[in-house]
Design a protein around this motif. Structure first.
Motif, mmCIF file in Angstrom:
data_model
loop_
_atom_site.group_PDB
_atom_site.id
_atom_site.type_symbol
_atom_site.label_atom_id
_atom_site.label_comp_id
_atom_site.label_asym_id
_atom_site.label_seq_id
_atom_site.Cartn_x
_atom_site.Cartn_y
_atom_site.Cartn_z
ATOM 1 N N PRO A 202 8.717 8.268 -4.317
ATOM 2 C CA PRO A 202 9.539 9.035 -3.366
ATOM 3 C C PRO A 202 10.328 10.162 -4.015
ATOM 4 N N ALA A 203 10.873 9.923 -5.211
ATOM 5 C CA ALA A 203 11.685 10.955 -5.864
ATOM 6 C C ALA A 203 10.865 12.173 -6.251
ATOM 7 N N ALA A 204 9.551 11.996 -6.393
ATOM 8 C CA ALA A 204 8.700 13.110 -6.816
ATOM 9 C C ALA A 204 8.091 13.862 -5.638
ATOM 10 N N VAL A 205 8.302 13.357 -4.418
ATOM 11 C CA VAL A 205 7.718 13.974 -3.236
ATOM 12 C C VAL A 205 8.720 14.949 -2.638
ATOM 13 N N GLU A 206 8.311 16.195 -2.517
ATOM 14 C CA GLU A 206 9.243 17.222 -2.022
ATOM 15 C C GLU A 206 9.436 17.123 -0.519
ATOM 16 N N GLU A 396 2.321 9.770 2.573
ATOM 17 C CA GLU A 396 2.885 10.643 1.542
ATOM 18 C C GLU A 396 3.098 9.899 0.228
ATOM 19 N N LEU A 397 3.207 8.573 0.298
ATOM 20 C CA LEU A 397 3.550 7.775 -0.879
ATOM 21 C C LEU A 397 2.387 6.951 -1.421
ATOM 22 N N PHE A 398 1.452 6.553 -0.544
ATOM 23 C CA PHE A 398 0.384 5.646 -0.961
ATOM 24 C C PHE A 398 -0.981 6.187 -0.576
ATOM 25 N N ASN A 399 -1.964 5.917 -1.427
ATOM 26 C CA ASN A 399 -3.362 6.134 -1.075
ATOM 27 C C ASN A 399 -3.905 4.877 -0.409
ATOM 28 N N PRO A 400 -4.868 5.020 0.505
ATOM 29 C CA PRO A 400 -5.441 3.827 1.144
ATOM 30 C C PRO A 400 -5.985 2.817 0.137
ATOM 31 N N ALA A 401 -6.556 3.284 -0.965
ATOM 32 C CA ALA A 401 -7.107 2.356 -1.956
ATOM 33 C C ALA A 401 -6.017 1.459 -2.540
ATOM 34 N N THR A 402 -4.827 1.994 -2.719
ATOM 35 C CA THR A 402 -3.718 1.194 -3.241
ATOM 36 C C THR A 402 -3.322 0.113 -2.248
#
Length: 425
Positions: A202-206, A396-402
């Motif tokens: 989250p901290a890296a997402v603008e 915004e935070l996760f890919n579906p694979a994760t």
């Protein structure tokens, strides 16, 4: 209507999270005029669904009235009008997620859509300020009851609707220093972060987006039965079991052993609220903490005790707790934890008549305020129970694979809980 802090639609990004849309698909021949009349009758008779709200800036309180016009109930014959599937999808999307004007509109809208002779959609959208999940489980069966009565040429036998002003909404709102202090004693020192396997922290997402997706996994009958049997030995509900499985899984992935987990509480402790359409739900905090010697059975017991403590503390509102534990938080985001666990209790089947039945249609768009939400569901068929774990996650935070990997680990944890409950995590 309950006293407390009302969150109005002041932030464009969060507007969808204030809405409760439902799309019901019915198979079979329906008398559409009677069905529209039934829906209109039900949404018109409940005072909470006619609410209008105004912020009194002098007092800082939200004032409401329930004497306005009822919400819109429309009808579209999509087949006769030549609607394509794509156009219909766009319409349903707009009906589900268009915000309400709280000051001038009723907080409900409905559209009956005739797709063809044997397929009908009912799109219901309510604002969370006047409606909650419990209310939906009251409203939809009432529509079916009224439709059957109208179809038979009779007046429906319904109890008088409950007015919000007649409900003792202040029962839960215990802000005394003693009660708040008791809750803080249980929660103080718990981390307000969870070491989730973010693809983009989250901290890296603008940007700040609430767009989410949903992935799920369903356990087979045999494994589901074993999980529920072990959980039942410890007096754990499916909700408590899901919390334990999640906490154990995250511990194995990250080493974290102290969690704050949010969950929705119906807020219907007082019998006066049991048949009331309105917003009585509260968000509670469950703390799960354990050590390196904890077994799966221990974790079930810990979770049951923690959940029971949270239920007992349900009369203390979350904003009072958050103000003490996290005073500098941004108030548009969850105050104490990025994860939420809830029970999916929507009925698998809705019987309109003997010849017509329906089900809830999965929404194509999902929005969330938490980084991810875990929903647990137990369905029963001729072969027994099946447990489903579903994760809503912010794209915004996760890919579906994760998320698929997390779901796989949840299945593995459930299997170990079922087959080796005495083993350490």
């Amino acid at each position: 209507m309950q006293q407390g802090i009302w969150v109005l639609d002041t932030d464009e990004r969060l507007r969808p999270t204030y809405l409760i849309p439902s799309v019901l698909e019915f198979a079979g021949r329906i008398d559409h005029q009677i069905f529209v009349d039934a829906v209109r009758h039900v949404v018109s008779r409940h005072p909470a669904l006619r609410s209008r709200f105004r912020l009194n800036t002098a007092t800082g309180r939200v004032e409401y009235r329930t004497d306005g016009e009822p919400g819109h109930v429309g009808f579209i014959d999509a087949r006769a009008e030549g609607w394509t599937g794509e156009k219909l999808d766009h319409l349903v999307e707009a009906l589900c997620w268009t915000p309400f004007d709280l000051a001038h509109e009723a907080q409900v809208r409905a559209e009956v859509i005739k797709v063809d002779e044997n397929r009908t959609l009912l799109v219901l959208t309510m604002h969370h300020i006047s409606f909650d999940g419990w209310s939906r489980n009251l409203l939809v069966p009432e529509i079916a009851t009224v439709y059957r009565a109208f179809l038979a040429g009779e007046q429906p036998a319904l109890a008088a609707p409950v007015h919000p002003a007649d409900v003792p909404g202040t029962v839960r709102q215990q802000r005394s220093p003693e009660r708040v202090a008791q809750v803080l004693e249980r929660l103080r020192g718990a981390p307000m972060t969870v070491d989730l396997p973010y693809d983009r922290p989250p901290a890296a997402v603008e940007a700040e987006s609430i767009v989410a997706e949903n992935l799920s996994i369903t356990l087979d009958h045999e494994l589901s039965a074993r999980v529920l049997a072990v959980a039942g030995q410890e007096g754990c509900t499916p909700f408590m079991t899901a919390v334990a499985v999640l906490a154990g899984t995250l511990c194995r992935m990250t080493g974290q052993r102290d969690f704050l987990i949010a969950f929705g509480w119906p807020g219907r402790d007082d019998p006066a609220t049991s048949e009331a359409i309105g917003m009585y739900m509260a968000t509670l905090m469950l703390r799960v903490t354990f050590d390196h010697d904890t077994t799966w059975r221990d974790l079930l017991r810990i979770t049951r005790r923690s959940a029971t403590a949270a239920f007992v503390d349900s009369d203390v509102p979350l904003d009072a707790i958050a103000a003490a534990l996290n005073p500098g938080r941004r108030q548009i985001w969850p105050p104490l934890t990025p994860i939420l666990v809830n029970v999916d209790d929507l009925p698998a089947r809705i019987e309109l008549t003997r010849e017509v039945s329906g089900h809830y249609w999965p929404l194509k768009s999902v929005y969330g305020k938490y980084d991810f939400d875990l929903f647990v569901r137990v369905d029963r068929d001729a072969d027994g129970d099946r447990i489903t774990f579903a994760l809503d996650f912010l794209v915004e935070l996760f890919n579906p694979a994760t998320i698929e990997s997390i779901l796989g680990k949840l299945r593995q944890s459930a299997a170990e809980l079922a087959n080796a409950p005495e083993e350490k995590l």
